[in-house]
Design an enzyme around this catalytic site. Structure first.
Site, PDB file in Angstrom:
ATOM      1  CG  HIS A   1      -1.824   1.089   1.403  1.00 52.15           C
ATOM      2  ND1 HIS A   1      -1.823   1.929   2.503  1.00 52.15           N
ATOM      3  CD2 HIS A   1      -2.820   1.513   0.601  1.00 52.15           C
ATOM      4  CE1 HIS A   1      -2.788   2.810   2.375  1.00 52.15           C
ATOM      5  NE2 HIS A   1      -3.411   2.591   1.224  1.00 52.15           N
ATOM      6  NE  ARG A   2      -1.765   5.737   1.399  1.00 51.03           N
ATOM      7  CZ  ARG A   2      -2.255   6.430   2.399  1.00 51.03           C
ATOM      8  NH1 ARG A   2      -1.463   7.192   3.130  1.00 51.03           N
ATOM      9  NH2 ARG A   2      -3.544   6.409   2.686  1.00 51.03           N
TER      10      ARG A   2
ATOM     11  CD  GLU B   1      -3.181   2.045  -3.013  1.00 54.44           C
ATOM     12  OE1 GLU B   1      -4.235   2.680  -3.057  1.00 54.44           O
ATOM     13  OE2 GLU B   1      -2.156   2.476  -2.416  1.00 54.44           O
TER      14      GLU B   1
ATOM     15  CG  ASP C   1      -3.130   6.868  -3.295  1.00 50.17           C
ATOM     16  OD1 ASP C   1      -4.234   6.313  -3.251  1.00 50.17           O
ATOM     17  OD2 ASP C   1      -2.209   6.633  -2.478  1.00 50.17           O
TER      18      ASP C   1
ATOM     19  CG  HIS D   1      -3.355   9.302   0.115  1.00 56.20           C
ATOM     20  ND1 HIS D   1      -4.071  10.092   0.991  1.00 56.20           N
ATOM     21  CD2 HIS D   1      -4.069   8.151  -0.012  1.00 56.20           C
ATOM     22  CE1 HIS D   1      -5.147   9.444   1.381  1.00 56.20           C
ATOM     23  NE2 HIS D   1      -5.177   8.266   0.795  1.00 56.20           N
TER      24      HIS D   1
ATOM     25  CD  GLU E   1      -7.529   5.276  -3.885  1.00 56.01           C
ATOM     26  OE1 GLU E   1      -6.728   4.735  -3.106  1.00 56.01           O
ATOM     27  OE2 GLU E   1      -8.438   6.038  -3.506  1.00 56.01           O
TER      28      GLU E   1
ATOM     29  CE  LYS F   1      -6.541   8.592  -2.569  1.00 52.75           C
ATOM     30  NZ  LYS F   1      -7.463   7.773  -1.790  1.00 52.75           N
TER      31      LYS F   1
ATOM     32  CG  ASP G   1       0.225   0.752   5.552  1.00 53.55           C
ATOM     33  OD1 ASP G   1      -0.147   1.095   4.418  1.00 53.55           O
ATOM     34  OD2 ASP G   1      -0.296   1.182   6.607  1.00 53.55           O
TER      35      ASP G   1
HETATM   36  O1  G3P Z   1      -6.602   1.268  -2.374  1.00 46.38           O
HETATM   37  C1  G3P Z   1      -6.829   1.021  -1.037  1.00 46.38           C
HETATM   38  C2  G3P Z   1      -6.601   2.221  -0.172  1.00 46.38           C
HETATM   39  O2  G3P Z   1      -5.437   2.847  -0.598  1.00 46.38           O
HETATM   40  C3  G3P Z   1      -7.738   3.190  -0.187  1.00 46.38           C
HETATM   41  O3  G3P Z   1      -7.634   4.189   0.767  1.00 46.38           O
HETATM   42  O4  G3P Z   1      -7.061   6.423   1.625  1.00 46.38           O
HETATM   43  O5  G3P Z   1      -5.336   4.645   1.626  1.00 46.38           O
HETATM   44  O6  G3P Z   1      -6.056   5.695  -0.499  1.00 46.38           O
HETATM   45  P1  G3P Z   1      -6.477   5.271   0.880  1.00 46.38           P
HETATM   46 CA    CA Z   2      -4.870   4.481  -2.095  1.00 50.22          CA
END
Ligand code: G3P
Ligand code: CA
Length: 241
Positions: free
Chosen positions: A7-8, A34, A36, A49, A109, A111, A229
């Site tokens: 994640h990120r 993943e 953003d 993000h 993702e 945004k 994470d």
């Molecule tokens: O893609 C899953 C997650 O990243 C969504 O929430 O706020 O971390 O971008 P957020």
């Molecule tokens: Ca995300």
């Protein structure tokens, strides 16, 4: 096997949404990353993000008010005192270029803000196609209009709705928007929902799964993937299954 998406990037240890965090996720053995995306002032697709730069960089203000060159001067790793060098905000081009050197999957993702909705999708898809990465990308968003639009212009690229509420039969909804997967907050994804979705043919990739007990639950039921994470922790636990 349950795939592990960082994640990120490997954000438990490295500055989120930076090349360093993505490279470290790959080095650790994650199956995917993943990230953003949003637009800079001059229309470059950048990986960050928040709609403001304040939390993750040494700058202040909205991303949309910075040109790409101005954003590049900021340090997205400034909070990580142990890092010796500056970590710039990456462009999506830089990430796609790097993805060509490995086999990772990548969940992008979108945004969507009022400014970018219906503007960022086509340029993003243009780049994914240019780099020949359609097969390894999953586009997700909390803005489902955005991913439906992506599917209409690029049916070859997988889409997945993000959601954080307890939806009724979310696999039917996902199918109705032509998504092959769905990305729920793990707190609204009990085992029955995951199993029903997977049996129906919809891949479930819950986010953001950081606790050992939550990871174990997903490995035990053979969930398609999850987003965490801490890919190192997840990989260590996965070895036990
Ligand atoms: O893609 C899953 C997650 O990243 C969504 O929430 O706020 O971390 O971008 P957020
Ligand atoms: Ca995300």
């Amino acid at each position: 096997m349950t795939l592990i998406f960082a994640h990120r990037g490997y954000s438990a240890k490295y500055p989120e949404n930076t090349m360093r965090a993505f490279r470290e996720a790959e080095k650790a053995g994650a199956d995917g990353i993943e990230l953003d995306v949003q637009f800079s002032k001059d229309g470059e697709i950048v990986v960050i993000h928040d709609d403001k730069v304040d939390r993750t960089t040494n700058g202040t203000g909205f991303v949309k008010d910075y040109t790409f060159d101005e954003l590049r001067k900021l340090d997205a790793g400034y909070k990580h005192k142990t890092l010796l060098k500056k970590e710039p905000i990456p462009s999506i081009k830089e990430v796609l270029e790097w993805l060509k050197t490995n086999q990772l999957q990548c969940n992008i993702e979108i945004k969507s803000s009022l400014e970018s909705y219906m503007k960022i999708e086509a340029p993003l898809i243009g780049l994914i196609r240019e780099y020949g990465l359609s097969e390894r990308i999953i586009i997700s968003s909390f803005n489902h209009y955005s991913i439906v639009y992506c599917h209409r212009i690029a049916p070859e690229i997988e889409i997945a709705p993000l959601y954080a509420e307890g939806l009724f039969m979310p696999w039917i909804y996902s199918e109705s928007i032509k998504a092959k997967g769905m990305h729920p907050n793990h707190k609204v994804a009990p085992n029955e929902i995951i199993k029903a979705a997977e049996e129906y043919g919809i891949q479930v990739r819950p986010y953001t799964v950081n606790k050992e007990k939550d990871m174990r639950r997903l490995f035990e039921i053979g969930c398609s993937a999850f987003i965490t994470d801490d890919p190192v922790k997840a990989l260590k636990i996965r070895k036990q299954y």
